[in-house]
Scaffold this motif. Structure first.
Motif, PDB file in Angstrom:
ATOM      1  N   ARG A  44      29.331  51.493  84.049  1.00  0.00           N
ATOM      2  CA  ARG A  44      28.395  50.843  83.129  1.00  0.00           C
ATOM      3  C   ARG A  44      28.311  49.352  83.449  1.00  0.00           C
ATOM      4  N   LYS A  47      27.037  46.591  81.033  1.00  0.00           N
ATOM      5  CA  LYS A  47      27.853  46.222  79.873  1.00  0.00           C
ATOM      6  C   LYS A  47      29.133  45.497  80.299  1.00  0.00           C
ATOM      7  N   GLU A 232      31.710  45.927  77.358  1.00  0.00           N
ATOM      8  CA  GLU A 232      32.421  47.205  77.324  1.00  0.00           C
ATOM      9  C   GLU A 232      33.434  47.331  78.454  1.00  0.00           C
ATOM     10  N   SER A 233      33.475  46.348  79.348  1.00  0.00           N
ATOM     11  CA  SER A 233      34.534  46.221  80.349  1.00  0.00           C
ATOM     12  C   SER A 233      34.569  44.767  80.785  1.00  0.00           C
ATOM     13  N   VAL A 258      38.711  48.323  75.265  1.00  0.00           N
ATOM     14  CA  VAL A 258      37.784  47.767  76.254  1.00  0.00           C
ATOM     15  C   VAL A 258      38.501  47.706  77.596  1.00  0.00           C
TER      16      VAL A 258
END
Length: 299
Positions: A44, A47, A232-233, A258
Motif C-alpha cells: 500500500r 498510504k 499505514e506504514s 502500523v
C-alpha cells in the motif's frame, strides 16, 4: 563498516540484512517486524510515509556542516519515489530552510509530496507552498548562546571546537579539535549545566552537543506527522543518536498496528542505531540505492 555485515557477504547472521541482499535491489530484513514493515509499504505505497534524516543519511557528513549537501543522486531518487507514496518527510535538527537549500529540494518536479520538518518538527516546509511555518523561538536558546564563548574559554585547551547557530537551537562541534572525543566528554557536563539553567536540554550526536528546548525530537515530529496524514506504514532512515527517538516512534507505531521499517545509514560511530535497525545500508549512497529500489519495485 566495522562490525555489521558487508553487503557482499552471503552469510549475514547479525540480525540485519545489508543492502542488495534480495532480488530487485531491496533487502529482506531478518526480523519479522521489519519484513512486515517493508511488505506493508510495498502493498500500500499510497498510504506509506518515508521519513529521512538529512546529515549522514541524505547528505554525507563533512567537517563543516555549512558545506553539507545532499548526495548528488538523492533528489532524483526522491523525485522518483515521492509521487508513489503518501509523503516523504525529511526530519532534521537543522532549520527547515537550511535543509531545503542544502538538499536542493525546492522547485523539483515530483517532490510535491515532500515536507521538511526542521528543528525537530518545530518548523515545517511544504514543497507545495514553498513556505515555512514555525512558532516563536525559545528565549533560552539566545541566552545560552550568549554564554557559550565564555564557557568554552573557561574549559580551555579545546582548540578547534566551534559553535553552530541553528536559530531554535545552538550546537557545539568538537570534530575539528585535536582530540575530538576528549573535547566532547569535557564539554558534556558544563553544557548540560548551561542548558538546564536556561530551560533547555542537551542532545549528544556525532562529535556535537546540541542545546535545544525540551519536547523537540525526531520521534515527536515523526509520530505527529504520521498521525496527521494517517500513515499505514512508516519507513525511517537515520544515522545518529538524534535519530533514536524516531526509531522508538516507529516501534510505538508498530505496537499500535502500523507496520514500520528501520534503516541505519551505516556508521561505526553510533552502534546503538545500527543494532536496532532492520536494515543497514552504506551511508547516503546506500540510502539513495534503497530509495531507487523502492521506486522501481512500486512501479
Amino acid at each position: 563498516m566495522g562490525s555489521h555485515t558487508d553487503s557482499t557477504d552471503p552469510k549475514a547472521t547479525d540480525g540485519h540484512t545489508p543492502e542488495g541482499g534480495a532480488t530487485g535491489g531491496l533487502p529482506t530484513p531478518a526480523a519479522r517486524a521489519g519484513r512486515e514493515g517493508l511488505e506493508a509499504l510495498l502493498a500500500r505505497p499510497g498510504k506509506a510515509l518515508i521519513g529521512l534524516d538529512f546529515d549522514g543519511t541524505l547528505a554525507p557528513i563533512v567537517a563543516d556542516p555549512e558545506q553539507a549537501r545532499a548526495h548528488p543522486d538523492a533528489v532524483p531518487a526522491l523525485a522518483a519515489l515521492a509521487p508513489k507514496v503518501a509523503a516523504v518527510a525529511v526530519v532534521t535538527g537543522r532549520p527547515a530552510g537550511v535543509a531545503v537549500r542544502h538538499g536542493g529540494f525546492a522547485g523539483v518536479p515530483g517532490l510535491e509530496h515532500l515536507v521538511v520538518l526542521g528543528h525537530y518538527g518545530a518548523e515545517r516546509w511544504d514543497a507545495v507552498t514553498g513556505s515555512v511555518t514555525a512558532p516563536a523561538p525559545h528565549p533560552g536558546v539566545a541566552a545560552a548562546r550568549a554564554e557559550l564563548p565564555g564557557l568554552l574559554d573557561r574549559v580551555g585547551a579545546w582548540q578547534g571546537t566551534w559553535i553552530e547557530e541553528k536559530g531554535r537551537a545552538v550546537a557545539v562541534h568538537t570534530r575539528r579539535a585535536g582530540d575530538p572525543q576528549a573535547a566532547f566528554e569535557a564539554l558534556r557536563e558544563p553544557l548540560t549545566d548551561l542548558a538546564t539553567r536556561h530551560g533547555l536540554v542537551v542532545e549528544p550526536g556525532r562529535m556535537v552537543l546540541e542545546l535545544r528546548p525540551p519536547g523537540m525530537d525526531k520521534g515527536v515530529a515523526l509520530m505527529e506527522y504520521a498521525r496527521t496524514i494517517g500513515a499505514e506504514s512508516v519507513l525511517y532512515a537515520g544515522d545518529d543518536l538524534g535519530d533514536l527517538p524516531a526509531f522508538t516512534a516507529v516501534d510505538e507505531l508498530r505496537a499500535s498496528g502500523v507496520p514500520g521499517l528501520l534503516v541505519c545509514s551505516g556508521s561505526d560511530e553510533v552502534t546503538e542505531l545500527r543494532d536496532r535497525a532492520d536494515v543497514v545500508v552504506d551511508g547516503p549512497a546506500g540510502v539513495v540505492r534503497l530509495l531507487r529500489a523502492l521506486a522501481e519495485r512500486i512501479g
